[in-house]
Scaffold this active site. Structure first.
Site, mmCIF file in Angstrom:
data_model
loop_
_atom_site.group_PDB
_atom_site.id
_atom_site.type_symbol
_atom_site.label_atom_id
_atom_site.label_comp_id
_atom_site.label_asym_id
_atom_site.label_seq_id
_atom_site.Cartn_x
_atom_site.Cartn_y
_atom_site.Cartn_z
ATOM 1 N N SER A 156 29.365 -27.329 -23.639
ATOM 2 C CA SER A 156 30.815 -27.250 -23.462
ATOM 3 C C SER A 156 31.186 -27.735 -22.073
ATOM 4 C CB SER A 156 31.297 -25.802 -23.633
ATOM 5 O OG SER A 156 31.036 -25.038 -22.456
ATOM 6 N N ASP A 157 32.421 -28.176 -21.922
ATOM 7 C CA ASP A 157 32.909 -28.435 -20.571
ATOM 8 C C ASP A 157 33.179 -27.089 -19.906
ATOM 9 O OD1 ASP A 157 33.767 -29.690 -18.269
ATOM 10 O OD2 ASP A 157 35.148 -31.034 -19.283
ATOM 11 N N TRP A 158 33.535 -27.141 -18.646
ATOM 12 C CA TRP A 158 33.705 -25.950 -17.805
ATOM 13 C C TRP A 158 34.675 -24.946 -18.456
ATOM 14 C CZ3 TRP A 158 32.046 -25.287 -12.501
ATOM 15 C CH2 TRP A 158 32.602 -24.183 -11.857
#
Length: 328
Positions: A156-158
């Site tokens: 996942s992104d941040w």
């Protein structure tokens, strides 16, 4: 493209000798709205060129023998998908487009990176057809896994897993974890929905233990491909770090790549090369500023940067340049 591959190779070497094994690059989000803040990271608005750059970056980062070449790192293509098409250029905003446009213009860049061997894919923050990408089963299970045949790691992104709560599709961290796992997201970055709730979701039968096993296997496979079981501290070497990071060779490579990246207007009036009797006016508050490293250069040394005025004087000593820039 050769310059892009060279740049990625230099970046990989400096990262690898510093003990890093993965880079969150290339970013191949196609962008056609200059208002989008991350346009500075992109390779432009042309889908074909975007795909070719994607290939070049992956080849530069990973080389031809990732397991044994300790000057290389695994590439993570991002952000899947269509992050650069956020409405009105507002970061994190809704992406609303036809499936035809998505497939014809936006997906080819990611696919090119995967065909070049990229080991990881990062989710995007935005929605795709109304569903946040990080919990979008159609996007990841159908398109990425089944159609593109990608069996590597999805990260996942941040904070993107937990952000499905403000998106309005999950009522809690537990529901967000369920959505992301069902979309085959293997690693949750920064937030802790997985660590807090996956065991509980498995016990309740809301996700299958086999799903977690598959995610773990993909992560272990990547570690094996990087040779981390044989070399847990792969690449990390203080002597090589001191030798290669910001070395003269790498600085020269950066300069040459930058020169090749500059786009000039066509020289129809034969203005170039500049004549010695010409006076140049460097106008604006940034004329003498050393704050020129860009938004992502968080470890750059501003004090070592050369302002436009100083640089112009140094490389064009035959030209007359005003001693003081006009700050207006």
């Amino acid at each position: 493209l050769a310059a892009a591959e060279r740049m990625a190779s230099v970046s990989a070497k400096e990262a690898a000798v510093s003990g890093l094994h993965v880079t969150f690059s290339p970013m191949v989000d196609l962008v056609r709205d200059p208002r989008w803040g991350r346009v500075m990271e992109s390779t432009g608005e042309d889908a074909f060129l975007n795909a070719r750059f994607a290939e070049a970056f992956v080849k530069g980062y990973q080389g031809t023998d990732l397991a044994n070449d300790f000057f290389r790192v695994a590439a993570c293509v991002k952000h899947f998908a269509a992050y650069g098409a956020a409405i009105a250029g507002r970061d994190y905003n809704t992406v609303n487009m036809s499936e035809r446009q998505l497939r014809d213009q936006y997906l080819p860049g990611y696919k090119a990176a995967l065909d070049a061997g990229a080991k990881l894919v990062m989710t995007s923050f935005n929605t795709v057809d109304g569903i946040p990408a990080t919990g979008n089963e159609w996007l990841f299970k159908q398109v990425l896994r089944n159609e593109f045949g990608f069996d590597g790691v999805v990260i996942s992104d941040w904070g993107a897993v937990k952000e499905m709560i403000p998106h309005g599709v999950a009522a809690s961290e537990k529901e967000a974890a369920q959505l992301a796992m069902n979309a085959t997201v293997d690693i949750e970055m920064m937030t802790t929905c997985y660590s807090h709730y996956l065991a509980e979701l498995i016990a309740e039968g809301k996700i299958k233990e086999a799903q977690l096993d598959e995610a773990v296997l993909r992560i272990l496979t990547l570690k094996n491909e990087l040779g981390l079981f044989e070399h847990p501290f792969r690449g990390a070497n203080e002597e090589l770090e001191a030798q290669h990071v910001l070395s003269k060779e790498h600085r020269q490579a950066a300069r040459e790549v930058a020169q090749q990246s500059i786009v000039l207007l066509k020289n129809e009036q034969e203005v170039l090369p500049l004549k010695s009797e010409l006076t140049i006016g460097i106008i604006g508050p940034a004329a003498s500023s050393q704050d020129i490293l860009g938004a992502w250069s968080w470890q750059g040394r501003q004090a070592e940067a050369t302002s436009l005025t100083v640089g112009a004087r140094h490389y064009s000593k035959q030209l007359h340049i005003a001693k003081e820039p006009c700050d207006y």
